[in-house]
Design a protein around this motif. Structure first.
Motif, short mmCIF file in Angstrom:
data_model
loop_
_atom_site.label_atom_id
_atom_site.label_comp_id
_atom_site.label_asym_id
_atom_site.label_seq_id
_atom_site.Cartn_x
_atom_site.Cartn_y
_atom_site.Cartn_z
N PHE A 174 0.82 -1.21 0.00
CA PHE A 174 0.00 0.00 0.00
C PHE A 174 0.86 1.26 0.00
CE2 PHE A 174 -2.39 3.37 2.13
CZ PHE A 174 -3.60 3.33 1.45
N TYR A 175 2.02 1.21 0.64
CA TYR A 175 2.85 2.41 0.80
C TYR A 175 4.02 2.47 -0.18
CZ TYR A 175 0.20 3.00 5.09
OH TYR A 175 -0.82 3.16 6.01
N SER A 176 4.04 1.58 -1.16
CA SER A 176 5.10 1.64 -2.17
C SER A 176 5.04 2.98 -2.91
CB SER A 176 4.96 0.48 -3.15
OG SER A 176 5.12 -0.75 -2.49
N ASP A 177 6.18 3.61 -3.09
CA ASP A 177 6.28 4.90 -3.77
C ASP A 177 5.54 6.02 -3.04
OD1 ASP A 177 7.66 3.58 -5.87
OD2 ASP A 177 5.75 3.03 -6.79
N SER A 178 5.36 5.86 -1.72
CA SER A 178 4.64 6.87 -0.95
C SER A 178 5.57 7.83 -0.22
CB SER A 178 3.72 6.20 0.08
OG SER A 178 4.46 5.47 1.02
N GLY A 179 6.88 7.62 -0.35
CA GLY A 179 7.83 8.51 0.30
C GLY A 179 8.14 8.09 1.72
N GLU A 180 8.59 9.06 2.51
CA GLU A 180 9.07 8.79 3.86
C GLU A 180 8.01 9.12 4.90
OE1 GLU A 180 12.41 10.95 6.50
OE2 GLU A 180 13.23 9.81 4.80
N ARG A 181 7.93 8.27 5.92
CA ARG A 181 6.98 8.47 7.02
C ARG A 181 7.69 8.16 8.33
NH1 ARG A 181 0.92 5.73 7.49
NH2 ARG A 181 0.47 6.36 9.64
N ASP A 182 7.80 9.17 9.19
CA ASP A 182 8.49 9.02 10.46
C ASP A 182 7.52 8.43 11.48
OD1 ASP A 182 10.02 9.15 12.73
OD2 ASP A 182 10.63 11.24 12.46
N LEU A 183 7.85 7.25 12.01
CA LEU A 183 7.00 6.58 12.99
C LEU A 183 7.43 6.82 14.42
CD1 LEU A 183 6.60 3.14 11.14
CD2 LEU A 183 5.16 5.17 10.96
N GLY A 184 8.46 7.63 14.61
CA GLY A 184 8.93 7.96 15.95
C GLY A 184 9.81 6.88 16.54
N PHE A 185 10.17 7.05 17.82
CA PHE A 185 11.02 6.08 18.50
C PHE A 185 10.21 4.82 18.80
CE2 PHE A 185 13.72 9.77 19.30
CZ PHE A 185 14.97 9.22 19.05
N MET A 186 10.83 3.69 18.57
CA MET A 186 10.17 2.40 18.75
C MET A 186 11.07 1.47 19.55
SD MET A 186 8.86 -0.29 15.82
CE MET A 186 7.54 0.81 15.33
N LEU A 187 10.46 0.61 20.34
CA LEU A 187 11.22 -0.37 21.10
C LEU A 187 11.93 -1.32 20.15
CD1 LEU A 187 11.90 -1.65 23.90
CD2 LEU A 187 9.91 -3.12 23.54
N TYR A 188 13.24 -1.48 20.34
CA TYR A 188 14.02 -2.41 19.52
C TYR A 188 14.11 -3.78 20.20
CZ TYR A 188 18.02 -4.50 17.13
OH TYR A 188 18.84 -5.35 16.44
N ASP A 189 14.56 -3.79 21.43
CA ASP A 189 14.68 -5.03 22.17
C ASP A 189 15.08 -4.69 23.61
OD1 ASP A 189 14.76 -7.76 22.77
OD2 ASP A 189 15.66 -8.26 20.83
N MET A 190 15.22 -5.72 24.42
CA MET A 190 15.69 -5.55 25.80
C MET A 190 17.12 -6.06 25.90
SD MET A 190 13.00 -4.20 27.09
CE MET A 190 13.35 -4.21 28.84
N ASP A 191 17.95 -5.31 26.62
CA ASP A 191 19.34 -5.68 26.82
C ASP A 191 19.46 -6.50 28.10
OD1 ASP A 191 22.04 -5.93 27.01
OD2 ASP A 191 22.49 -3.78 27.11
N TYR A 192 19.74 -7.81 27.93
CA TYR A 192 19.84 -8.72 29.07
C TYR A 192 21.29 -9.01 29.46
CZ TYR A 192 14.90 -9.71 28.13
OH TYR A 192 13.54 -9.61 27.93
N SER A 193 22.22 -8.21 28.99
CA SER A 193 23.63 -8.47 29.30
C SER A 193 23.90 -8.42 30.79
CB SER A 193 24.52 -7.46 28.56
OG SER A 193 24.16 -6.12 28.90
N ALA A 205 12.20 4.68 14.08
CA ALA A 205 11.58 3.93 12.99
C ALA A 205 11.13 4.90 11.90
CB ALA A 205 10.40 3.12 13.51
N VAL A 206 11.68 4.74 10.72
CA VAL A 206 11.31 5.55 9.56
C VAL A 206 10.90 4.59 8.44
CG1 VAL A 206 12.07 7.24 7.85
CG2 VAL A 206 12.89 7.40 10.21
N MET A 207 9.69 4.77 7.93
CA MET A 207 9.20 3.91 6.85
C MET A 207 9.38 4.65 5.53
SD MET A 207 5.51 1.95 6.50
CE MET A 207 4.55 3.48 6.34
N ARG A 208 10.18 4.08 4.65
CA ARG A 208 10.43 4.66 3.33
C ARG A 208 9.83 3.77 2.25
NH1 ARG A 208 15.18 5.48 6.32
NH2 ARG A 208 15.72 7.69 6.61
N ASP A 209 8.83 4.27 1.58
CA ASP A 209 8.14 3.50 0.54
C ASP A 209 7.65 2.17 1.08
OD1 ASP A 209 8.59 5.53 -1.33
OD2 ASP A 209 10.49 4.68 -1.95
N GLY A 210 7.18 2.18 2.32
CA GLY A 210 6.62 0.97 2.91
C GLY A 210 7.62 0.05 3.55
#
Length: 221
Positions: A174-193, A205-210
């Protein structure tokens, strides 16, 4: 050498909760890398391999819906459980009829993604383990639809269905060729070290053309 996979995931509903909302549940626009990693690990997991999410292709339009769900207010206490086991007393329990409450949730509907991921060998890989072996096992289970537990989109009541992606590349959505859309900061993972100080990791998270390029994003703690 890292082996990659292209997996198509789809389902009716999804909920990837934002941690900043403590009471009402609000989903991210797209699945988090940690949720996708857990989903793929339900298909095949081995201590000798580590799955990493590279890119998320969003095929369907991002659509939200409001629902109200029954949840329990309490959480199981590890300390109470351990005390009951050691002392031989009755195991603690949660009465869902007495402890129930309704919460509003903003969930995703009619979701479909193509996920690019790869795995790397870890220090726990045995002498007989190798990348080709793990790749063959994962692909075989993926094609047969086998899994150790039912994959789900964020919460267990929203099952996820999977299959190997064999369509055109790159996939058109749906978002192919739609340009850039900033989705803001998103959880990546938890650091269990450090088990005594488990910390969350985030990325922009930035969505570029879907497509959300997870591998090319900076991870922050």
């Amino acid at each position: 050498m890292a082996y990659g996979f292209r997996v198509e995931l789809f389902g009716d509903k999804a909920l990837f909760s934002r941690p900043e909302f403590s009471v009402e549940r609000v989903s991210y626009d797209v699945p988090t890398p940690s949720a996708l990693r857990g989903l793929l690990e339900s298909i095949y997991w081995h201590p000798g391999m580590k799955l990493l999410i590279d890119r998320i292709h969003v095929l369907n339009e991002i659509r939200f819906s409001n629902v109200r769900r029954n949840e329990v207010k309490s959480k199981g206490s590890m300390q109470s459980m351990r005390s009951a086991v050691l002392n031989g007393s009755a195991l603690p329990c949660i009465n869902t009829k007495e402890d129930i409450q309704q919460r509003a949730s903003l969930i995703l509907t009619n979701v479909r993604y193509v996920v690019e991921a790869h795995f790397e060998l870890t220090e726990q890989a045995g002498a007989g383990d190798n990348t080709g072996k793990f790749c063959d096992i994962f692909n075989r289970r993926l094609k047969k639809g086998q899994c150790y537990s039912q994959p789900y989109f964020g919460t267990r009541e929203f099952p996820a269905y999977f299959q190997p992606y064999e369509g055109q590349w790159p996939p058109r959505g749906f978002y192919s060729d739609s340009g850039e859309r900033d989705l803001g900061f998103m959880l990546y993972d938890m650091d269990y070290s450090d088990p005594r100080n488990i910390t969350p990791m985030f990325f922009r998270a930035v969505m570029r053309d879907g497509v959300v390029d997870v591998a090319g994003s900076e991870v922050r703690r």
